[in-house]
Design an enzyme around this catalytic site. Structure first.
Site, PDB file in Angstrom:
ATOM      1  N   GLY A 382     -16.179  -7.341 -49.098  1.00  0.00           N
ATOM      2  CA  GLY A 382     -15.527  -6.609 -47.967  1.00  0.00           C
ATOM      3  C   GLY A 382     -16.407  -5.662 -47.406  1.00  0.00           C
ATOM      4  N   PRO A 383     -16.049  -4.562 -46.575  1.00  0.00           N
ATOM      5  CA  PRO A 383     -17.001  -3.722 -45.897  1.00  0.00           C
ATOM      6  C   PRO A 383     -17.557  -2.612 -46.858  1.00  0.00           C
ATOM      7  CG  PRO A 383     -15.260  -4.007 -44.449  1.00  0.00           C
ATOM      8  CD  PRO A 383     -14.808  -4.629 -45.790  1.00  0.00           C
ATOM      9  N   GLY A 387     -13.902   0.040 -52.005  1.00  0.00           N
ATOM     10  CA  GLY A 387     -13.576   0.180 -53.482  1.00  0.00           C
ATOM     11  C   GLY A 387     -13.818  -0.775 -54.471  1.00  0.00           C
ATOM     12  N   THR A 389     -16.810  -1.868 -56.043  1.00  0.00           N
ATOM     13  CA  THR A 389     -17.510  -1.319 -57.436  1.00  0.00           C
ATOM     14  C   THR A 389     -16.383  -0.523 -58.258  1.00  0.00           C
ATOM     15  OG1 THR A 389     -19.653  -1.324 -56.284  1.00  0.00           O
ATOM     16  CG2 THR A 389     -19.472  -0.364 -58.515  1.00  0.00           C
ATOM     17  N   SER A 705      -9.859 -13.517 -29.041  1.00  0.00           N
ATOM     18  CA  SER A 705      -8.119 -12.999 -29.230  1.00  0.00           C
ATOM     19  C   SER A 705      -7.835 -12.229 -27.716  1.00  0.00           C
ATOM     20  CB  SER A 705      -8.114 -12.238 -30.291  1.00  0.00           C
ATOM     21  OG  SER A 705      -8.937 -11.015 -30.149  1.00  0.00           O
ATOM     22  N   LYS A 748      -4.999  -4.715 -36.019  1.00  0.00           N
ATOM     23  CA  LYS A 748      -4.704  -4.374 -34.694  1.00  0.00           C
ATOM     24  C   LYS A 748      -3.185  -3.713 -34.444  1.00  0.00           C
ATOM     25  CE  LYS A 748      -7.307  -8.621 -33.210  1.00  0.00           C
ATOM     26  NZ  LYS A 748      -7.362 -10.121 -32.545  1.00  0.00           N
TER      27      LYS A 748
END
Length: 831
Positions: A382-383, A387, A389, A705, A748
């Site tokens: 994930g970015p 959370g 770690t 999209s 979105k």
């Protein structure tokens, strides 16, 4: 053709003539003519100078024939070779040589010949008379100029002083040579006597021989002696230093042995002995596998036999320390309580539903199985700031295990994982075993952070070394290069983290069970800020006693206008900045705000850093609202389209990627194929240019999209019918107008809700993703599922366009209706 140059042969050079067959003095020798013919004996090892007696050993047949011929005449010419060759030619010899008197000749048992010669004068070759079977030359005797006066005396003294120093430092020159040199009073004789005693090459000896002037010869000899003296002084210093080191180590060894004997008499133990005993006691108390215990005992026995100053002592001691400090059997008891684990995870983290469910499922399975060994290798993707770690740390707390972490970012050397072999200086185990020693148990929660940042260069591929670590079938016998023993890693709970999966090698990715961490939406960030970030920052900034609260509007404005991220790190920094400003007012004794409101943020945080799209005040022609998302979250985008006179070109601007450009072309093709139904003349596409633009051109955009959004804006521009301002849409379009599914629906939908959208159009195949959208958002917005553009247009446009009748279309295109063309065809006679 070898000059004998050992210490004993130097006696000949001192001028001995007893039993040599040579005259006792030069006065007994007949005078030399200016020009004469003589046999030539080539020399390969050196030069013979005048006035000196030198023994020679001849082994080649040509040289021995020349010596036999010269034996009758009593004299020969010795000339040095320029280069070593088997059958020397005249061109291989120098021009200047030495005329010698031949004395005693002996035939040796090995077939060689030994003869004793005395140099008489320098000669120069005038002409080669004979080349076979041996060399004969006509030579000229070179007359030396007289060297007298103060200059010659000064040169002789300088040479003798340097020669005395060289003799004192050199082991190759006997002291008798110095005594003999001090008794020479002629410059020429002194130079010719000292030159062959020095370790110089043949070319330098020949250069001295070719110098006819004695003073020039002494000057060159002075430079040679000075250079030799420098070399000998340097050798002497090196020898003294080495000898002092040896003497020092021998003295230390002797004193240490004496100390050991004294300690033994007093009943005290040597420090090295006590150290070995301490290691042996630790080994007995440590729980070790049999293989490791044998290795420890073997290394301790080796250490005990080594001298205390041996270089391997520290290497062996460090190796034993590593074996004793690593955990082999030590472990913590697992807390396999699903309810407790769920409570801990919920207390420490908000959201992350999928990740929590997977962890709780794993704990439940392990509870039924009774062990956490050989479990899956989890990979949190994930970015940054979502959370990953911290969740791993909470998992360790929920299981009652110790938590350790290794950052793999920038690691490029395989030895960082597997360690270095003990043959290298400063060798250490790899990061895996170093961290296991720090954990102290065999079953920690081990986090390999930033696994997607591993590098690769000439030192190896560290990701390949991780294949063994992260494979449950192999990691029970992991071998580190330094340890050189199997180490069991199967009890470790492995968790890896990454920002993207694309940079992880396929073989390594295949061993990982991926759990994706999507970016936090606005609602989740508000809750995280209230539950975790604000209390932590108030405590860190000394506001524990102060009553400070953030209004929901203030938090939402910070999230929308001062941060743009998937995680909450910048959000926490912004909250910390507000807390610091309040803390300063508290410290100064001034009034401070109790409630942080949106209006106060301009003063506390400055001008907003980001902006978000808001609804237009009224419906617009040629402008539709789309939605996009990335790691930072979702956002609303405006797609603008306009039609103008031209040649039927499609213009795309706004830094659109290849996929987005293809979506625009597909939207145009769909509109042209449905032109009659949309009330648009076909001639419009041929005589008009269509321009599609997505604002914020500095930001790159891509993805399929926005297909139905571009089609809606394009159709609105062609039909001049406005698009509803409170409608947003997402979906990929095909040439037949079908609407295909997309990704990031939750982000979105949150972006559309934030902008004030009331109707959200989405592909029907994304219906399952609506469950991820918060319930409050689903209540406040109308989510319409569509499968084709025929369902999109009635929802997006203010009204539907009227289709063109056949006659109207033909008139608009400048053609006759189809019925009239048919009647005309009936009246036209056929051929």
């Amino acid at each position: 053709m070898t000059i004998v140059s050992d210490r004993a042969s130097l006696n000949w050079m001192l001028g001995a003539s007893f039993g040599t067959g040579l005259p006792a003095s030069e006065a007994e020798q007949p005078p030399l003519p200016e020009v004469l013919e003589a046999a030539v004996i080539p020399l390969k090892d050196g030069v013979v100078y005048p006035h000196l007696v030198v023994p020679l050993t001849l082994s080649s047949e040509r040289a021995m024939l020349a010596a036999e011929a010269a034996r009758g005449a009593g004299q020969a010419v010795l000339i040095a070779l320029k280069r070593e060759t088997i059958q020397p030619l005249p061109s291989d010899l120098y021009e200047v040589g030495t005329l010698v008197q031949i004395g005693r000749v002996l035939n040796l048992p090995n077939g060689a010949m030994s003869l004793l010669v005395q140099g008489r004068a320098r000669v120069r070759v005038l002409e080669w008379v004979q080349a076979t079977p041996f060399l004969v030359a006509r030579v000229q005797v070179l007359k030396e100029p007289a060297a007298q006066g103060p200059a010659a005396e000064a040169l002789m003294r300088a040479v003798l002083a340097l020669f005395e120093n060289v003799v004192n430092l050199s082991d190759r020159i006997p002291e008798e040579a110095l005594v003999y040199a001090l008794n020479i009073h002629e410059p020429s004789r002194l130079a010719d006597y000292i030159a062959p005693l020095l370790p110089i090459d043949v070319a330098t000896q020949q250069a001295l021989l070719e110098l006819i002037d004695p003073q020039q010869r002494l000057q060159k000899l002075t430079a040679i002696l000075a250079n030799e003296l420098d070399v000998l002084e340097l050798e002497d210093r090196i020898h003294e230093r080495a000898q002092s080191e040896v003497d020092k180590s021998q003295r230390e060894y002797y004193l240490r042995e004496q100390l050991r004997s004294i300690q033994a008499e007093l009943g005290q133990l040597d420090s090295s002995v006590s150290e070995v005993n301490a290691l042996r006691a630790r080994a007995e108390q440590k729980q070790l596998p049999d293989v490791v215990r044998k290795r420890v005992e073997h290394e301790i026995a080796r250490l005990e036999q080594m001298p205390s100053m041996a270089p391997e002592v520290s290497i062996t001691r460090d190796y034993i320390e590593w074996l004793l400090e690593l955990p082999w059997r030590e472990r913590t008891e697992d807390r396999l309580d699903v309810a407790y684990a769920e409570r801990v995870l919920n207390q420490r983290h908000y959201g992350l539903t999928k990740a929590k469910e997977r962890i709780l499922e794993h704990i439940a399975v392990c509870r039924l199985r009774g062990s956490l060994s050989h479990g899956p290798i989890l990979c949190f993707v994930g970015p940054p700031g979502t959370g990953k770690t911290s969740l791993a740390r909470s998992i360790a707390e929920a299981l009652g295990r110790r938590f350790v972490r290794v950052s793999l970012g920038g690691v490029r050397d395989e030895a960082e994982i597997r360690g270095h072999r003990r043959t290298y200086v400063g060798a250490l185990p790899g990061r895996i075993l170093q961290t296991m020693r720090r954990a102290g148990v065999v079953n920690p929660v081990f986090v390999l952070d930033e696994i997607d940042k591993l590098g690769l260069d000439f030192r190896g591929d560290p990701s390949a070394a991780l294949l063994e670590v992260l494979d449950p079938e192999q990691n029970a016998e992991f071998e580190d290069h330094y340890l050189d023993l199997p180490y069991d890693l199967s009890h470790v709970m492995w968790i890896t983290t990454a920002n993207t999966l694309y940079d992880i090698p396929p073989a390594l990715r295949d061993r990982l069970e991926v759990i994706e961490f999507s970016g936090y939406i606005e609602e989740e960030k508000v809750q995280i800020a209230r539950r975790f970030l604000i209390p932590r920052q108030m405590s860190e900034n000394g506001l524990g006693q102060a009553k400070l609260t953030f209004s929901e509007g203030a938090l939402r404005r910070i999230i929308r206008e001062y941060t743009y991220e998937a995680g909450v790190r910048n959000l926490e920094r912004a909250i910390a900045s507000v807390c610091r400003k309040v803390a300063r007012r508290v410290a100064e004794g001034k009034r401070h705000p109790q409630l942080v409101t949106p209006k106060m943020l301009d003063k506390m945080l400055g001008q907003p850093l980001y902006d978000y799209v808001k609804l237009e005040p009224e419906d617009q022609v040629g402008m539709a609202l789309g939605v996009a998302w990335d790691e930072g979250g979702g956002d609303v985008i405006q797609v603008e389209a306009t039609v103008m006179e031209g040649k039927g070109e499609l213009i795309l601007t706004g830094q659109l990627g290849d996929v987005m450009q293809e979506s625009a072309k597909a939207a145009l093709s769909y509109a042209r194929s449905r032109a009659q139904m949309l009330g648009v003349a076909r001639k419009t596409f041929e005589k008009s240019d269509i321009h599609i633009h997505v604002p914020e051109g500095a930001i790159a955009k891509d993805g399929p999209s926005a297909g139905i959004t571009m089609a809606t804006a394009l159709i609105s521009a062609l039909t001049r019918i406005p698009v509803r301002r409170d409608v947003a849409m997402t979906g990929e379009i095909t040439l037949r107008g079908r609407v295909l599914p997309i990704g990031g629906l939750k982000e979105k939908a949150m972006a559309a809700h934030r902008a004030g959208v009331r109707t959200f159009i989405l592909p029907k195949k994304n219906a399952r993703d609506l469950e991820e959208v918060p319930r409050r958002i689903r209540r406040e917005m109308n989510f319409v599922q569509v499968s084709s553009m025929d369902e999109v247009l009635p929802l997006a446009l203010v009204r539907m366009p009227a289709p063109l009748a056949e006659a109207e279309e033909a008139a608009a295109n400048g053609k006759k209706p189809r019925a009239q063309r048919a009647r005309k065809a009936q009246r036209t006679p056929s051929a």
